[in-house]
Write a protein that holds these residues in place. Structure first.
Motif, PDB file in Angstrom:
ATOM      1  N   TYR A  23       0.835  -1.202   0.000  1.00 15.52           N
ATOM      2  CA  TYR A  23       0.000   0.000   0.000  1.00 15.52           C
ATOM      3  C   TYR A  23       0.873   1.256   0.000  1.00 15.52           C
ATOM      4  CZ  TYR A  23      -3.228   3.626   1.431  1.00 15.52           C
ATOM      5  OH  TYR A  23      -3.950   4.785   1.491  1.00 15.52           O
ATOM      6  N   ASN A  24       1.854   1.329   0.894  1.00 20.39           N
ATOM      7  CA  ASN A  24       2.713   2.515   0.982  1.00 20.39           C
ATOM      8  C   ASN A  24       3.545   2.709  -0.279  1.00 20.39           C
ATOM      9  OD1 ASN A  24       1.760   3.231   3.509  1.00 20.39           O
ATOM     10  ND2 ASN A  24       3.394   2.189   4.599  1.00 20.39           N
ATOM     11  N   THR A  54      -3.071  -1.323 -11.257  1.00 22.96           N
ATOM     12  CA  THR A  54      -2.919  -2.781 -11.203  1.00 22.96           C
ATOM     13  C   THR A  54      -2.612  -3.240  -9.779  1.00 22.96           C
ATOM     14  OG1 THR A  54      -2.122  -2.803 -13.480  1.00 22.96           O
ATOM     15  CG2 THR A  54      -1.638  -4.736 -12.161  1.00 22.96           C
ATOM     16  N   GLY A  55      -1.768  -2.496  -9.097  1.00 21.17           N
ATOM     17  CA  GLY A  55      -1.423  -2.844  -7.723  1.00 21.17           C
ATOM     18  C   GLY A  55      -2.610  -2.770  -6.780  1.00 21.17           C
ATOM     19  N   PHE A  56      -3.377  -1.693  -6.866  1.00 21.11           N
ATOM     20  CA  PHE A  56      -4.555  -1.572  -6.006  1.00 21.11           C
ATOM     21  C   PHE A  56      -5.610  -2.614  -6.371  1.00 21.11           C
ATOM     22  CE2 PHE A  56      -3.364   2.953  -4.876  1.00 21.11           C
ATOM     23  CZ  PHE A  56      -3.136   2.684  -3.542  1.00 21.11           C
ATOM     24  N   GLU A  65     -12.446   1.768  -3.017  1.00 19.39           N
ATOM     25  CA  GLU A  65     -12.279   3.195  -3.299  1.00 19.39           C
ATOM     26  C   GLU A  65     -10.900   3.517  -3.873  1.00 19.39           C
ATOM     27  OE1 GLU A  65     -12.233   7.443  -0.876  1.00 19.39           O
ATOM     28  OE2 GLU A  65     -13.050   5.668   0.087  1.00 19.39           O
ATOM     29  N   GLN A  66      -9.849   2.933  -3.320  1.00 19.94           N
ATOM     30  CA  GLN A  66      -8.495   3.200  -3.817  1.00 19.94           C
ATOM     31  C   GLN A  66      -8.329   2.719  -5.259  1.00 19.94           C
ATOM     32  OE1 GLN A  66      -7.288   5.507  -1.268  1.00 19.94           O
ATOM     33  NE2 GLN A  66      -5.467   4.632  -2.154  1.00 19.94           N
ATOM     34  N   THR A  67      -8.892   1.558  -5.568  1.00 18.82           N
ATOM     35  CA  THR A  67      -8.806   1.021  -6.929  1.00 18.82           C
ATOM     36  C   THR A  67      -9.567   1.915  -7.898  1.00 18.82           C
ATOM     37  OG1 THR A  67      -8.721  -1.206  -5.993  1.00 18.82           O
ATOM     38  CG2 THR A  67      -9.191  -1.025  -8.351  1.00 18.82           C
TER      39      THR A  67
END
Length: 84
Positions: A23-24, A54-56, A65-67
């Motif tokens: 995440y960080n 892709t990471g999220f 929400e982050q994606t």
């Protein structure tokens, strides 16, 4: 500016080296992408935004929400570069 770029690239490298959470690392990549955009390094910004999305997506799934924020940022860059 270029000074911010140097600092953010070093920060991302350090986070990877010390094993920061995924995440960080994604947040640092997202911030770096914004700096690339501000410096008109749009292809580099686009690549990072794709990686962040892709990471999220892998980390949280497609409805988090982050994606959704990351895919919106990526799509906005694609439109800006007329690559849609």
């Amino acid at each position: 500016d270029e000074d911010a770029l140097v600092v953010q690239e070093a920060e991302l490298s350090t986070k990877r080296r010390v094993g920061e959470s995924e995440y960080n690392i994604l947040v640092a990549q997202s911030n770096l992408a914004i700096t690339y955009e501000n410096l008109e390094r749009l292809d580099e910004a686009l690549r990072l935004k794709r990686d962040v999305y892709t990471g999220f997506l892998k980390l949280f799934g497609e409805e988090h929400e982050q994606t959704l924020r990351a895919v919106n940022n990526y799509a906005t860059s694609l439109v800006r570069l007329e690559r849609f």
